[in-house]
Design a protein around this motif. Structure first.
Motif, mmCIF file in Angstrom:
data_model
loop_
_atom_site.group_PDB
_atom_site.id
_atom_site.type_symbol
_atom_site.label_atom_id
_atom_site.label_comp_id
_atom_site.label_asym_id
_atom_site.label_seq_id
_atom_site.Cartn_x
_atom_site.Cartn_y
_atom_site.Cartn_z
ATOM 1 N N ASN A 140 8.190 4.421 -1.324
ATOM 2 C CA ASN A 140 8.723 6.126 -2.616
ATOM 3 C C ASN A 140 7.546 7.189 -1.875
ATOM 4 O OD1 ASN A 140 11.034 4.687 -3.422
ATOM 5 N ND2 ASN A 140 9.340 3.287 -4.570
ATOM 6 N N PHE A 141 6.497 6.860 -1.260
ATOM 7 C CA PHE A 141 5.923 7.629 -0.575
ATOM 8 C C PHE A 141 6.422 8.756 -0.690
ATOM 9 C CE2 PHE A 141 1.940 9.282 2.031
ATOM 10 C CZ PHE A 141 1.415 9.463 1.234
ATOM 11 N N LYS A 142 7.261 8.833 0.051
ATOM 12 C CA LYS A 142 7.877 10.063 0.702
ATOM 13 C C LYS A 142 8.498 10.937 -0.654
ATOM 14 C CE LYS A 142 12.042 12.398 4.039
ATOM 15 N NZ LYS A 142 12.342 11.933 4.405
ATOM 16 N N ALA A 143 9.085 10.421 -1.561
ATOM 17 C CA ALA A 143 9.471 10.954 -2.233
ATOM 18 C C ALA A 143 7.829 12.229 -3.094
ATOM 19 C CB ALA A 143 9.786 10.111 -3.409
ATOM 20 N N HIS A 179 4.901 18.280 -3.002
ATOM 21 C CA HIS A 179 5.421 19.900 -2.134
ATOM 22 C C HIS A 179 6.378 20.881 -3.082
ATOM 23 C CE1 HIS A 179 6.307 22.624 1.166
ATOM 24 N NE2 HIS A 179 7.648 22.199 1.201
ATOM 25 N N ASP A 180 6.701 20.487 -3.687
ATOM 26 C CA ASP A 180 7.846 21.143 -4.513
ATOM 27 C C ASP A 180 6.760 22.039 -5.331
ATOM 28 O OD1 ASP A 180 10.550 22.061 -5.598
ATOM 29 O OD2 ASP A 180 9.662 20.974 -7.175
ATOM 30 N N TRP A 181 5.893 21.349 -5.951
ATOM 31 C CA TRP A 181 5.012 21.550 -7.099
ATOM 32 C C TRP A 181 4.097 22.725 -6.573
ATOM 33 C CZ3 TRP A 181 3.326 17.426 -10.850
ATOM 34 C CH2 TRP A 181 3.746 17.227 -11.680
ATOM 35 N N TYR A 182 3.643 22.668 -5.198
ATOM 36 C CA TYR A 182 2.797 23.607 -4.337
ATOM 37 C C TYR A 182 3.552 25.098 -4.011
ATOM 38 C CZ TYR A 182 0.179 25.407 -0.504
ATOM 39 O OH TYR A 182 -1.461 25.803 -0.180
ATOM 40 N N ASP A 183 4.551 25.142 -3.308
ATOM 41 C CA ASP A 183 6.030 25.419 -2.832
ATOM 42 C C ASP A 183 5.933 26.697 -4.097
ATOM 43 O OD1 ASP A 183 7.143 26.663 -0.895
ATOM 44 O OD2 ASP A 183 8.812 26.469 -1.871
ATOM 45 N N LYS A 184 5.756 25.901 -5.089
ATOM 46 C CA LYS A 184 6.040 26.522 -6.607
ATOM 47 C C LYS A 184 5.274 27.592 -7.032
ATOM 48 C CE LYS A 184 10.371 24.300 -8.394
ATOM 49 N NZ LYS A 184 10.570 22.690 -9.655
ATOM 50 N N GLY A 185 3.531 26.618 -6.881
ATOM 51 C CA GLY A 185 2.870 27.570 -7.631
ATOM 52 C C GLY A 185 2.090 26.787 -8.214
ATOM 53 N N TYR A 186 2.844 25.823 -8.934
ATOM 54 C CA TYR A 186 2.204 24.992 -9.861
ATOM 55 C C TYR A 186 0.704 24.498 -9.646
ATOM 56 C CZ TYR A 186 7.144 24.976 -11.736
ATOM 57 O OH TYR A 186 8.435 25.516 -12.208
ATOM 58 N N ASP A 199 10.522 16.155 7.244
ATOM 59 C CA ASP A 199 12.140 15.488 8.053
ATOM 60 C C ASP A 199 11.313 15.611 9.174
ATOM 61 O OD1 ASP A 199 10.840 17.964 9.717
ATOM 62 O OD2 ASP A 199 13.297 19.005 9.462
ATOM 63 N N GLN A 200 9.864 14.859 9.716
ATOM 64 C CA GLN A 200 8.693 14.619 10.263
ATOM 65 C C GLN A 200 8.328 13.434 9.781
ATOM 66 O OE1 GLN A 200 6.378 17.251 12.905
ATOM 67 N NE2 GLN A 200 7.550 18.759 12.563
ATOM 68 N N TYR A 201 8.808 13.020 8.004
ATOM 69 C CA TYR A 201 7.980 11.864 7.421
ATOM 70 C C TYR A 201 8.320 11.009 8.819
ATOM 71 C CZ TYR A 201 6.679 8.507 4.001
ATOM 72 O OH TYR A 201 6.204 7.566 3.615
ATOM 73 N N ASP A 202 9.729 10.479 8.911
ATOM 74 C CA ASP A 202 9.588 8.727 10.419
ATOM 75 C C ASP A 202 8.304 9.146 11.317
ATOM 76 O OD1 ASP A 202 12.076 8.245 9.034
ATOM 77 O OD2 ASP A 202 13.039 8.640 9.862
ATOM 78 N N GLU A 203 8.114 10.218 11.971
ATOM 79 C CA GLU A 203 6.574 10.526 12.950
ATOM 80 C C GLU A 203 5.608 9.974 12.360
ATOM 81 O OE1 GLU A 203 6.783 14.151 14.683
ATOM 82 O OE2 GLU A 203 9.068 14.429 14.838
ATOM 83 N N TYR A 204 5.727 10.374 10.954
ATOM 84 C CA TYR A 204 4.034 9.693 10.107
ATOM 85 C C TYR A 204 3.845 8.530 10.455
ATOM 86 C CZ TYR A 204 1.642 8.063 6.363
ATOM 87 O OH TYR A 204 1.042 7.178 5.092
ATOM 88 N N HIS A 239 0.110 -1.082 0.149
ATOM 89 C CA HIS A 239 0.416 0.212 -0.181
ATOM 90 C C HIS A 239 1.039 1.114 -0.239
ATOM 91 C CE1 HIS A 239 -2.971 3.132 1.107
ATOM 92 N NE2 HIS A 239 -3.847 1.676 0.739
ATOM 93 N N TYR A 240 0.329 2.033 -1.045
ATOM 94 C CA TYR A 240 1.392 3.498 -0.451
ATOM 95 C C TYR A 240 1.601 3.678 0.543
ATOM 96 C CZ TYR A 240 -2.877 6.354 -0.269
ATOM 97 O OH TYR A 240 -4.178 7.329 0.538
ATOM 98 N N TYR A 241 0.224 3.823 1.885
ATOM 99 C CA TYR A 241 0.620 4.581 3.515
ATOM 100 C C TYR A 241 1.476 4.875 3.464
ATOM 101 C CZ TYR A 241 -4.405 4.289 3.145
ATOM 102 O OH TYR A 241 -5.865 4.919 3.264
ATOM 103 N N ASP A 242 2.602 3.147 3.888
ATOM 104 C CA ASP A 242 3.950 3.130 4.182
ATOM 105 C C ASP A 242 5.213 2.253 3.151
ATOM 106 O OD1 ASP A 242 2.600 0.668 3.519
ATOM 107 O OD2 ASP A 242 3.732 -0.568 5.503
#
Length: 536
Positions: A267-270, A276-283, A505-510, A261-264
């Motif tokens: 490659n889910f972090k990638a 996030h990069d696309w959101y940050d760039k305004g895409y 960087d809090q992905y491990d907590e997720y 499952h993609y949950y864990d």
């Protein structure tokens, strides 16, 4: 090995079952060298089986949701001409009962709690614990003893392919009539982009991640009032398309016999990092989490959005009505042009959607079984998929050809509306692909070509797709309780990671949060069910 669909006669089915009596249960698919029936034999079967009732004395209540587009022109499927033909052919009268649109599951639960069940119930899998639990609780009838004599067409179809057999049978019992594809249809859900903008930007149709970024950047620079991209967390089709390049699917999937499952997924972090990069760039549009489907459609159609994912038929139909912009679909997104993707659509021909059970309250089970079998018979399959012969279509040079009733309706019905009034678009039946029988696709050669665009992409396969598993009632209850909490948690965390409200960087907590919510146990249950399914 999958075999091309055929309709077997009662003679062939009897041979297939070794002459067993009415109560006999086939426990395994037939051998691949079973004899096929001739058209004449198939017609003889229908003559013997129908009409099931000759004196008009049987009326059965059929509970089923009605599609919202159908309600634009009819009040009930009692007005549908294909269902009228089925009633005429079988001799069984049907009283249709429809829940309110959007309230089907809620009203199904009310129906079950009341105990006064209709004769036939569509969406039987809504039952708490699944279809088989409905049988164990006494709500649904075991159809198996009736199939040989009352549903030979359905019996032949579910026994001709080992994957279909696995999907339908549980403990050698058949509880529902399911949709069975006669062949796998062409994928219909794809990324959409503005063709007119590509031409303006002097760009080709985007295929790779870099292609999309270049397209999005050009929109930002030259179309400042438009958002480059929309993605929705809650739609499986969106997740499958955009997660595929990261070697995962947007739900449960199987990789060499291992449930994932993609949950864990590693490659889910990638994937989240990219979004996030696309959101940050305004895409990625800033309000992606709150926009409704119709709002997104309007944004794209009005030139306020550059890319989103949609049904190709839906987009084509809307564009034809507007006729003021050009668009095109894209192949599955990938990191590099030579990347092999595994996020193709399921190749399973049997689906649980619109599965229909006969309730324990049914007044005449044999008549109900014969009525439902009609959708898999030679005449019924054509009636349900094309409409009534001689009215909706005629056979020309061995091929069904639609009449003006379907393609240029004299009552002013749109191509979409005639699909709900004069044929059966949704329901348990032997399904002929949309590319062969959907009026809107058939009438317009460009529509058909658009539907087929990218269907020959040899860089996309379906090896990760997984059949619908039959969990035990106990497994269903336990996994559902876990997934209800986990899915809510994942959706919240996805939103925070993509928007930057929570740093990656809090992905491990997720990941620890998944463990704390027993997601490993949900995977274990699913693996057990899959292993059991493969042994069936």
């Amino acid at each position: 090995m999958k075999k091309k669909y055929r309709i077997l006669s009662l003679i062939a089915v009897t041979a297939l079952l070794g002459g067993c009596g009415k109560g006999a249960t086939p426990s395994s698919p037939p051998a691949s060298d079973q004899p096929e029936s001739t058209p004449a034999e198939s017609s003889e079967v229908e003559k013997e089986l129908y009409p099931a009732v000759t004196d008009g004395s049987v009326t059965l209540e059929y509970w089923m949701p009605i599609a919202a587009p159908a309600l634009q022109v009819i009040d009930s499927y009692a007005e549908n001409t294909a269902y009228k033909k089925a009633e005429e052919a079988t001799g069984v009268k049907i009283k249709f009962t429809h829940p309110a649109v959007g309230k089907a599951k809620e009203q199904f639960n009310v129906l079950m709690s009341g105990g006064d069940l209709p004769d036939m119930i569509q969406y039987a899998s809504y039952y708490n614990g699944g279809v088989y639990k409905g049988y164990e609780d006494g709500a649904y009838v075991d159809l198996t003893p009736y199939l040989k004599e009352c549903a030979p067409d359905y019996l032949a179809l579910i026994n001709e392919d080992e994957d279909i057999h696995r999907e339908i049978y549980k403990d050698d019992k058949v509880i529902t009539f399911n949709r069975i594809d006669t062949e796998i249809d062409i994928p219909y859900y794809r990324p959409m982009v503005r063709q007119d903008w590509l031409r303006e930007f002097n760009m080709d149709i985007p295929k790779t991640l870099d292609d999309y970024e270049a397209y999005f950047q050009a929109i930002q620079e030259k179309k400042p009032d438009a958002a480059p991209f929309f993605f929705t967390i809650g739609t499986g089709g969106d997740r499958n398309l955009w997660m595929g390049m990261y070697d995962m699917m947007g739900d449960w999937y199987v990789d060499n016999g291992v449930i994932k499952h993609y949950y864990d997924n590693e490659n889910f972090k990638a994937f989240l990092t990219q979004m996030h990069d696309w959101y940050d760039k305004g895409y990625l549009t800033k309000d992606f989490a709150s926009l409704k489907a119709e709002e997104v459609n309007t944004l794209f159609d009005s030139g306020k959005l550059g890319c989103y994912s949609q049904s190709v038929d839906n987009q084509y139909s809307r564009a034809q009505q507007l006729q003021d912009f050009e668009f095109t679909s894209c192949p599955n997104p990938r990191l590099t042009e030579d990347q092999q993707l595994h996020n193709g659509p399921s190749q399973n021909r049997a689906t649980s959607g619109y599965d229909t059970a006969i309730s324990s309250n049914c007044k005449n089970v044999e008549a109900a079984v014969k009525f439902l079998n009609y959708g898999y018979s030679e005449e019924g399959m054509m009636t349900y998929n094309y409409g009534v012969e001689g009215e909706a279509w005629n056979m020309v040079d061995g091929e069904p050809q639609y009449t003006d009733l379907m393609l240029d309706n004299p009552d002013g019905l749109t191509l979409s509306q005639v699909a709900y009034v004069h044929r059966i678009h949704f329901g348990p039946k032997a399904v002929i692909p949309d590319t062969k029988c959907l009026p809107g696709v058939i009438k317009d050669a460009d529509s058909l070509a658009f539907r087929k665009l990218w269907s020959d992409d040899d860089k996309v396969d379906s090896i990760y797709s997984m059949s619908e598993l039959q969990l035990t009632p106990e497994e269903t209850k336990e996994r559902s309780e876990i997934i209800t909490e986990v899915s809510s948690y994942v959706s919240e965390m996805m939103l925070q990671f993509i928007t930057g409200a929570k740093p990656l960087d809090q992905y491990d907590e997720y990941l620890q949060g998944l463990k704390d919510r027993s997601f490993d146990r949900a995977k274990e249950i699913t693996q057990i069910a899959y292993d059991r399914y493969m042994k069936n």
